[in-house]
Design a protein around this motif. Structure first.
Motif, PDB file in Angstrom:
ATOM      1  N   ALA A 135      11.822  14.567  23.425  1.00 31.17           N
ATOM      2  CA  ALA A 135      11.764  13.116  23.562  1.00 31.17           C
ATOM      3  C   ALA A 135      10.935  12.723  24.780  1.00 31.17           C
ATOM      4  CB  ALA A 135      13.176  12.551  23.697  1.00 31.17           C
ATOM      5  N   LEU A 136      10.229  11.606  24.654  1.00 32.53           N
ATOM      6  CA  LEU A 136       9.444  11.093  25.770  1.00 32.53           C
ATOM      7  C   LEU A 136      10.360  10.629  26.897  1.00 32.53           C
ATOM      8  CD1 LEU A 136       6.732   8.954  23.953  1.00 32.53           C
ATOM      9  CD2 LEU A 136       6.276  10.890  25.473  1.00 32.53           C
ATOM     10  N   PRO A 137       9.960  10.849  28.155  1.00 31.32           N
ATOM     11  CA  PRO A 137      10.748  10.302  29.269  1.00 31.32           C
ATOM     12  C   PRO A 137      10.753   8.783  29.221  1.00 31.32           C
ATOM     13  CG  PRO A 137       9.171  11.953  30.039  1.00 31.32           C
ATOM     14  CD  PRO A 137       8.828  11.646  28.614  1.00 31.32           C
ATOM     15  N   ALA A 138      11.863   8.193  29.632  1.00 29.13           N
ATOM     16  CA  ALA A 138      11.952   6.743  29.741  1.00 29.13           C
ATOM     17  C   ALA A 138      11.534   6.347  31.154  1.00 29.13           C
ATOM     18  CB  ALA A 138      13.376   6.280  29.467  1.00 29.13           C
ATOM     19  N   ALA A 139      10.765   5.274  31.256  1.00 27.70           N
ATOM     20  CA  ALA A 139      10.270   4.838  32.565  1.00 27.70           C
ATOM     21  C   ALA A 139      11.361   4.073  33.304  1.00 27.70           C
ATOM     22  CB  ALA A 139       9.021   3.985  32.391  1.00 27.70           C
ATOM     23  N   ARG A 140      12.309   4.806  33.831  1.00 26.25           N
ATOM     24  CA  ARG A 140      13.383   4.167  34.605  1.00 26.25           C
ATOM     25  C   ARG A 140      13.963   5.201  35.570  1.00 26.25           C
ATOM     26  NH1 ARG A 140      15.857   4.709  29.406  1.00 26.25           N
ATOM     27  NH2 ARG A 140      17.511   6.293  29.402  1.00 26.25           N
ATOM     28  N   GLY A 141      14.616   4.691  36.601  1.00 28.52           N
ATOM     29  CA  GLY A 141      15.252   5.577  37.573  1.00 28.52           C
ATOM     30  C   GLY A 141      14.249   6.182  38.528  1.00 28.52           C
ATOM     31  N   THR A 142      14.333   7.471  38.707  1.00 25.57           N
ATOM     32  CA  THR A 142      13.432   8.201  39.596  1.00 25.57           C
ATOM     33  C   THR A 142      12.587   9.163  38.775  1.00 25.57           C
ATOM     34  OG1 THR A 142      15.025   8.073  41.417  1.00 25.57           O
ATOM     35  CG2 THR A 142      13.295   9.737  41.596  1.00 25.57           C
ATOM     36  N   LEU A 143      11.285   9.124  38.989  1.00 25.32           N
ATOM     37  CA  LEU A 143      10.335   9.957  38.255  1.00 25.32           C
ATOM     38  C   LEU A 143       9.569  10.827  39.241  1.00 25.32           C
ATOM     39  CD1 LEU A 143       8.768   7.121  36.018  1.00 25.32           C
ATOM     40  CD2 LEU A 143      10.821   8.466  35.547  1.00 25.32           C
ATOM     41  N   ALA A 144       9.053  11.925  38.756  1.00 16.56           N
ATOM     42  CA  ALA A 144       8.196  12.781  39.573  1.00 16.56           C
ATOM     43  C   ALA A 144       6.978  13.182  38.763  1.00 16.56           C
ATOM     44  CB  ALA A 144       8.954  14.022  40.044  1.00 16.56           C
ATOM     45  N   GLY A 169       3.343  12.628  48.853  1.00 18.74           N
ATOM     46  CA  GLY A 169       3.701  13.812  49.615  1.00 18.74           C
ATOM     47  C   GLY A 169       2.646  14.883  49.475  1.00 18.74           C
ATOM     48  N   GLU A 170       2.894  16.012  50.073  1.00 16.79           N
ATOM     49  CA  GLU A 170       1.984  17.150  49.984  1.00 16.79           C
ATOM     50  C   GLU A 170       2.758  18.379  49.513  1.00 16.79           C
ATOM     51  OE1 GLU A 170      -1.288  17.289  50.217  1.00 16.79           O
ATOM     52  OE2 GLU A 170      -1.373  15.119  50.532  1.00 16.79           O
ATOM     53  N   GLY A 171       3.552  18.160  48.456  1.00 19.90           N
ATOM     54  CA  GLY A 171       4.402  19.223  47.936  1.00 19.90           C
ATOM     55  C   GLY A 171       3.645  20.428  47.433  1.00 19.90           C
ATOM     56  N   VAL A 261      10.658  20.557  42.078  1.00 19.95           N
ATOM     57  CA  VAL A 261      10.278  19.170  42.356  1.00 19.95           C
ATOM     58  C   VAL A 261      11.305  18.207  41.774  1.00 19.95           C
ATOM     59  CG1 VAL A 261       8.555  17.395  41.855  1.00 19.95           C
ATOM     60  CG2 VAL A 261       7.812  19.669  42.570  1.00 19.95           C
ATOM     61  N   ALA A 262      11.755  18.496  40.544  1.00 16.13           N
ATOM     62  CA  ALA A 262      12.760  17.637  39.913  1.00 16.13           C
ATOM     63  C   ALA A 262      14.047  17.595  40.726  1.00 16.13           C
ATOM     64  CB  ALA A 262      13.049  18.129  38.494  1.00 16.13           C
ATOM     65  N   LEU A 263      14.486  18.738  41.208  1.00 16.18           N
ATOM     66  CA  LEU A 263      15.701  18.795  42.010  1.00 16.18           C
ATOM     67  C   LEU A 263      15.515  18.096  43.354  1.00 16.18           C
ATOM     68  CD1 LEU A 263      16.809  22.489  41.363  1.00 16.18           C
ATOM     69  CD2 LEU A 263      17.894  20.414  40.462  1.00 16.18           C
ATOM     70  N   THR A 264      14.354  18.265  43.964  1.00 19.76           N
ATOM     71  CA  THR A 264      14.097  17.674  45.273  1.00 19.76           C
ATOM     72  C   THR A 264      14.081  16.151  45.209  1.00 19.76           C
ATOM     73  OG1 THR A 264      12.818  19.617  45.946  1.00 19.76           O
ATOM     74  CG2 THR A 264      12.467  17.598  47.202  1.00 19.76           C
ATOM     75  N   PHE A 265      13.414  15.600  44.201  1.00 19.19           N
ATOM     76  CA  PHE A 265      13.340  14.149  44.056  1.00 19.19           C
ATOM     77  C   PHE A 265      14.582  13.563  43.384  1.00 19.19           C
ATOM     78  CE2 PHE A 265       8.627  14.497  44.513  1.00 19.19           C
ATOM     79  CZ  PHE A 265       8.440  13.485  45.439  1.00 19.19           C
ATOM     80  N   GLY A 266      15.352  14.395  42.693  1.00 17.20           N
ATOM     81  CA  GLY A 266      16.399  13.850  41.845  1.00 17.20           C
ATOM     82  C   GLY A 266      15.783  13.067  40.700  1.00 17.20           C
ATOM     83  N   ALA A 267      14.710  13.626  40.119  1.00 18.48           N
ATOM     84  CA  ALA A 267      13.899  12.912  39.132  1.00 18.48           C
ATOM     85  C   ALA A 267      14.507  13.008  37.742  1.00 18.48           C
ATOM     86  CB  ALA A 267      12.478  13.467  39.141  1.00 18.48           C
ATOM     87  N   ARG A 268      15.673  12.389  37.581  1.00 17.13           N
ATOM     88  CA  ARG A 268      16.362  12.466  36.286  1.00 17.13           C
ATOM     89  C   ARG A 268      15.699  11.625  35.209  1.00 17.13           C
ATOM     90  NH1 ARG A 268      22.683  13.132  38.061  1.00 17.13           N
ATOM     91  NH2 ARG A 268      22.745  14.282  36.098  1.00 17.13           N
ATOM     92  N   GLY A 269      14.807  10.723  35.624  1.00 15.20           N
ATOM     93  CA  GLY A 269      14.072   9.924  34.644  1.00 15.20           C
ATOM     94  C   GLY A 269      12.951  10.682  33.970  1.00 15.20           C
ATOM     95  N   GLY A 270      12.505  11.772  34.568  1.00 20.53           N
ATOM     96  CA  GLY A 270      11.463  12.572  33.937  1.00 20.53           C
ATOM     97  C   GLY A 270      10.502  13.170  34.937  1.00 20.53           C
TER      98      GLY A 270
END
Length: 340
Positions: A135-144, A169-171, A261-270
């Protein structure tokens, strides 16, 4: 400085400036897509002002008497921003934001990190501009967003009460971790050549040949002198076993890094994969171990299983993000003016 509209609306100039190429376009105001997109080689110009002037001269000649010079611009650059002086990380271009603004006759010139601009593009991307794992990510919450180009960029996007806010950032320069014993051996080989092995050192256009040579050494095979493009092409079509193994490791390691990166940002939106490299072998990428390694985080596997991932197939997404930055800046200025 004119922050409001004029009698005849003038377009905005947007640019995506990487280590190898720069892309320029014009945008006809809020909500309009970039038009008249043109790509140039950075090495062909002394700096962005010269490249922009050449682009604008071409557009003026094409438009004739209907030409309107841009009043605002936003440059997405592949380097940290924040100071007036901009030094491109993987390019010889070095320039002043203020001097560039004056030289181009602009009311305002915004300078963004390229992945800050890419992050700002995410809410406005249409389904056909993305290719998702499921499924496509939904544009909401936190994204990375992260992506291999000449280098490796990383950015984030937060949904706030006042709209979307990008995090630059410079991840890509964070230390790369091994996901298994084979990768540990590859990193050991690379550390013999470089003091610090960042993610960018292997997961980028400049890094793919280094990864190829290291894998050849670990496997006890001879490495040819190949470019990143040649490695990608031969690996994706299966014509070269060593290139295919390199591409497999590239996708797997990119998946592990993307999970970090997902864990660091908490990017549950995608989490979105951008950059110019992965779309060249998209089918290989979607059949690779990327998603498997993305989720392989022990106790947080379930957390990451719920995080959608998608590849950005729109090649000019950063230009959309640069336009969004101008729109947001002018909207804030108008709001502040009314409040006053």
């Amino acid at each position: 400085m004119n922050l409001g509209g004029s009698a005849v609306p003038r377009p905005w100039l947007v640019a995506d400036i990487g280590g190898t190429n720069a892309r320029f376009a014009l945008v006809d105001g809020a909500g309009a897509p970039p038009r008249d997109i043109h790509r140039v080689r950075c090495a062909d110009y002394a700096g962005p002002v010269e490249a922009a002037r050449a682009y604008l001269a071409e557009r003026q000649a094409a438009a004739g008497t209907g030409w309107q010079a841009p009043d605002w611009a936003a440059f997405a650059v592949a380097t940290p921003v924040g100071q007036d002086r901009i030094e491109l990380t993987n390019s010889a271009w070095s320039f002043s934001r203020a001097e560039s603004e004056a030289a181009l006759g602009l009311d305002g010139l915004l300078m963004l990190n390229d992945f800050e601009a890419l992050a700002l593009s995410l809410p406005g991307l249409a389904p056909q501009q993305l290719r998702a794992h499921g499924a496509l990510p939904a544009a909401r919450g936190t994204l990375a967003v992260l992506g291999p180009g000449t280098g490796l960029g990383v950015g984030g996007l937060l949904e706030t009460a006042h709209g979307w806010r990008a995090i630059a950032g410079e991840g890509g320069h964070a230390t790369l971790a091994a996901g298994d014993d084979f990768e540990a051996e590859v990193l050991r080989v690379v550390r013999g050549e470089f003091e610090h092995v960042s993610a960018e050192r292997l997961l980028s256009g400049i890094g793919l040949p280094t990864l190829y040579r290291a894998i050849a050494r670990v496997r006890g095979e001879a490495a040819a002198e190949l470019t990143a493009e040649e490695i990608g092409t031969r690996g994706a079509d299966g014509s070269d076993a060593l290139c295919a193994a390199t591409l497999d490791s590239f996708c797997a390691m990119l998946g592990g890094f993307a999970g970090n990166v997902a864990l660091t940002f908490g990017a549950r939106g995608g989490v979105f994969i951008g950059g110019g490299i992965v779309p060249r072998f998209a089918d290989f990428f979607f059949a690779s171990r990327f998603r498997e390694r993305f989720e392989a985080k022990g106790r947080f596997r379930a957390y990451l299983e719920a995080v959608p991932t998608a590849l950005i197939v729109e090649p000019y997404a950063a230009l959309y993000g640069a336009a969004a930055a101008i729109e947001a800046r002018r909207r804030r200025a108008t709001s502040q003016g009314h409040a006053a």
